[in-house]
Design an enzyme around this catalytic site. Sequence first.
Site, mmCIF file in Angstrom:
data_model
loop_
_atom_site.group_PDB
_atom_site.id
_atom_site.type_symbol
_atom_site.label_atom_id
_atom_site.label_comp_id
_atom_site.label_asym_id
_atom_site.label_seq_id
_atom_site.Cartn_x
_atom_site.Cartn_y
_atom_site.Cartn_z
ATOM 1 N N ARG A 163 44.770 65.700 105.801
ATOM 2 C CA ARG A 163 43.543 65.806 106.733
ATOM 3 C C ARG A 163 44.119 64.789 107.660
ATOM 4 O O ARG A 163 44.011 64.939 108.729
ATOM 5 C CB ARG A 163 42.792 65.871 105.638
ATOM 6 N N ILE A 164 44.535 64.099 107.340
ATOM 7 C CA ILE A 164 44.414 62.467 107.911
ATOM 8 C C ILE A 164 45.815 62.533 109.136
ATOM 9 O O ILE A 164 45.629 62.560 110.416
ATOM 10 C CB ILE A 164 44.270 61.371 107.816
ATOM 11 N N ARG A 170 61.600 63.652 99.410
ATOM 12 C CA ARG A 170 60.211 62.832 98.111
ATOM 13 C C ARG A 170 60.459 61.398 98.641
ATOM 14 O O ARG A 170 59.872 61.136 97.744
ATOM 15 C CB ARG A 170 60.362 63.560 97.038
ATOM 16 N N SER A 188 47.880 55.023 106.221
ATOM 17 C CA SER A 188 46.779 55.004 106.193
ATOM 18 C C SER A 188 45.287 55.183 105.399
ATOM 19 O O SER A 188 44.478 56.087 104.681
ATOM 20 C CB SER A 188 46.330 56.256 107.005
ATOM 21 N N CYS A 242 38.371 55.256 105.048
ATOM 22 C CA CYS A 242 37.138 55.331 106.643
ATOM 23 C C CYS A 242 35.923 54.541 106.313
ATOM 24 O O CYS A 242 35.166 53.969 106.980
ATOM 25 C CB CYS A 242 37.111 56.579 106.664
ATOM 26 N N GLY A 299 35.998 50.641 96.497
ATOM 27 C CA GLY A 299 36.649 49.524 96.631
ATOM 28 C C GLY A 299 35.860 48.619 98.577
ATOM 29 O O GLY A 299 36.165 47.537 98.785
#
Length: 339
Positions: free
Chosen positions: A11-12, A77, A119, A153, A213
């Site tokens: 997604r990001i 990987r 990210s 986010c 957190g």
Amino acid sequence: MLKIGINGFGRIGRLVARIAMANPQVTLVGINDLVPASNLAYLFKYDSTHGSYGGTVVAKEEGIVIDDQFIPCFSQRNPAQLPWGDLGADYVVESTGLFTTYATAENHLKAGAKRVIISAPSKDPEKIPTFVVGVNHLNYNADTDKIVSNASCTTNCLAPIAKILDDNFGIVEGLMTTVHAMTATQPTVDGPSKKDFRGGRGAAQNIIPSSTGAAKAAALVLPQLKGKLTGMAFRVPTPNVSVVDLTFKTEKATSYEEICAAMKTAAEGELKGILGYTADDVVSMDFRTDPRSSIFDAGAGIGLNSNFFKVVSWYDNEWGYSCRVIDLMLTMASKDGLV
């Protein structure tokens, strides 16, 4: 021109790529993901939340072509084996969610990248500095900060409003709740979840209490708030856009109207483009694809007395955050002499 690579085209990663393609200061030189290029091209072109990509996307055997630009794709990987050096990648966006320690993220440097932007929150906060654009991003040190974290986010939503509150009124202590849209880690139907039993329940059927957190992490960018904030999350059955609810005590006696005024001033001034302000009767999907980190909702907050308040701020947990990844990289690139 800043040349970037992306490790993890989820997604990001995909949204960072969209934003990068629209920015003339940034060029995407490579993507690493275990998914075949044909599927990556499809997922980049069609997005159920943010809509189809406006340009052209064509899958090739060894990569994808976006707006006539060929971008090679790899399926390594081990990040140390990626050809970042050969591709001339200045920075790599580490968006797999897997390589969040210094030792694992460092493999991108070994592969030839000059900087790594994680990210996600770092698991080595003492080694990897955390930056939130609009709060402490100017603290980036080009001589020492080779790997950095863009925080989460939620921290990107919370930290700007916490900064304004603390600067103007002083925060004694506070509790944060994020009402968070469901994410890819949640199952569609009930299933096993080793660490968090509740997290294994069907995402579209339940409101799920969870840990976060994000509030404590705000102290990584606002050290004066260390020990003053903590929080939790509710995962809710919506596809995108989340909201922070911060309940707090102030040192200085004030009013909710004064708090709103301080937020409006910041949104129109020092934090323009990062912090937003609205007095409209809005709901979550009104903020889909909103590029700001945090949009203060003046009509949703309340005050009990002159020192005890609740404020509410919205954020597109996908798009707004991805915009900040690009912004942070451009700040770094400016200090590094790349743009």
